[in-house]
Design a protein around this motif. Structure first.
Motif, mmCIF file in Angstrom:
data_model
loop_
_atom_site.group_PDB
_atom_site.id
_atom_site.type_symbol
_atom_site.label_atom_id
_atom_site.label_comp_id
_atom_site.label_asym_id
_atom_site.label_seq_id
_atom_site.Cartn_x
_atom_site.Cartn_y
_atom_site.Cartn_z
ATOM 1 N N VAL A 273 12.386 4.062 5.077
ATOM 2 C CA VAL A 273 11.096 4.173 5.044
ATOM 3 C C VAL A 273 10.385 2.928 5.242
ATOM 4 O O VAL A 273 10.923 1.978 5.142
ATOM 5 N N GLY A 274 9.151 3.063 6.177
ATOM 6 C CA GLY A 274 8.527 1.875 6.469
ATOM 7 C C GLY A 274 7.886 1.266 5.334
ATOM 8 O O GLY A 274 7.885 1.785 4.266
ATOM 9 N N ILE A 275 7.096 0.222 5.588
ATOM 10 C CA ILE A 275 6.161 -0.325 4.481
ATOM 11 C C ILE A 275 5.051 -0.714 4.970
ATOM 12 O O ILE A 275 4.823 -1.286 6.478
ATOM 13 N N ASN A 276 3.891 -0.654 4.498
ATOM 14 C CA ASN A 276 2.528 -1.088 4.886
ATOM 15 C C ASN A 276 1.992 -1.737 3.602
ATOM 16 O O ASN A 276 1.938 -1.556 2.605
ATOM 17 N N LEU B 194 0.915 -1.089 -0.042
ATOM 18 C CA LEU B 194 0.141 0.093 0.010
ATOM 19 C C LEU B 194 0.917 1.063 0.136
ATOM 20 O O LEU B 194 0.461 2.426 -0.779
ATOM 21 N N SER B 195 1.845 1.202 0.679
ATOM 22 C CA SER B 195 2.701 2.528 1.085
ATOM 23 C C SER B 195 4.080 1.900 1.294
ATOM 24 O O SER B 195 4.467 0.868 1.941
ATOM 25 N N GLY B 196 5.079 2.819 0.986
ATOM 26 C CA GLY B 196 6.279 2.518 1.096
ATOM 27 C C GLY B 196 7.239 1.678 0.465
ATOM 28 O O GLY B 196 6.873 1.523 -0.813
ATOM 29 N N LYS B 197 8.450 0.903 1.016
ATOM 30 C CA LYS B 197 9.275 0.243 0.154
ATOM 31 C C LYS B 197 10.062 -0.683 1.133
ATOM 32 O O LYS B 197 10.159 -0.690 2.264
ATOM 33 N N GLY B 198 10.310 -1.838 0.497
ATOM 34 C CA GLY B 198 11.031 -2.746 1.113
ATOM 35 C C GLY B 198 11.437 -3.906 0.348
ATOM 36 O O GLY B 198 11.602 -3.786 -0.887
ATOM 37 N N GLU C 58 12.391 -6.786 -4.465
ATOM 38 C CA GLU C 58 12.254 -5.531 -4.159
ATOM 39 C C GLU C 58 10.840 -5.134 -4.030
ATOM 40 O O GLU C 58 9.952 -5.635 -5.258
ATOM 41 N N LEU C 59 10.136 -4.450 -3.323
ATOM 42 C CA LEU C 59 8.630 -4.170 -3.157
ATOM 43 C C LEU C 59 8.533 -2.491 -3.149
ATOM 44 O O LEU C 59 9.385 -2.148 -2.209
ATOM 45 N N THR C 60 7.639 -2.176 -3.742
ATOM 46 C CA THR C 60 7.205 -0.618 -3.498
ATOM 47 C C THR C 60 5.743 -0.503 -3.634
ATOM 48 O O THR C 60 5.010 -1.394 -4.085
ATOM 49 N N ALA C 61 5.222 0.657 -3.484
ATOM 50 C CA ALA C 61 3.656 0.963 -3.248
ATOM 51 C C ALA C 61 3.357 0.725 -4.614
ATOM 52 O O ALA C 61 3.688 0.816 -5.686
#
Length: 116
Positions: A92-95, A55-59, A69-72
């Motif tokens: 940055v956090g990840i949601n 939903l938001s952020g990255k990780g 790799e993951l992003t919004a």
């Protein structure tokens, strides 16, 4: 509210919706990892595939040793047997939402299952 349930959830670290919504065919959780945070364990499942929506952020996720790799806006499906762990980026956090359903249990899609 005989035929539906509604709930509003806070941005806690993890909220599981199976009890809150009386789910009978899926497990859904809302997850928030702070910058530099991670799910504290590697896991797999016996029967359930997982679908993740960022939903938001990255990780990143490490799935069977492979870094993804993951992003919004990203969506990812993981087979039950795959070993997985999720991490927020350092800055940055990840949601994300995680939906668990029994693999190969879908018997019809929206248009096939709809009654008009």
């Amino acid at each position: 509210m005989e035929n539906f349930n509604k709930v509003n959830v806070a941005l806690d670290a993890r909220t599981e919706l199976h009890d809150k919504l009386s789910l009978t065919g899926a497990e859904i959780s809302i997850n928030n990892l702070p910058a530099g945070g991670s799910v504290p364990f590697i896991h797999s499942h016996k029967n359930n595939e997982e679908i993740y929506a960022i939903l938001s952020g990255k990780g990143k996720a490490i799935i069977d040793g492979e870094t993804v790799e993951l992003t919004a806006g990203d969506w990812i499906r993981i087979s039950p047997a795959a070993k997985r762990q999720f991490f927020a980026a350092q800055d940055v956090g990840i949601n994300f939402v995680c939906i668990q359903v029994k693999e190969n249990s879908l018997e019809g899609y929206t248009m096939e299952d709809a009654v008009v």
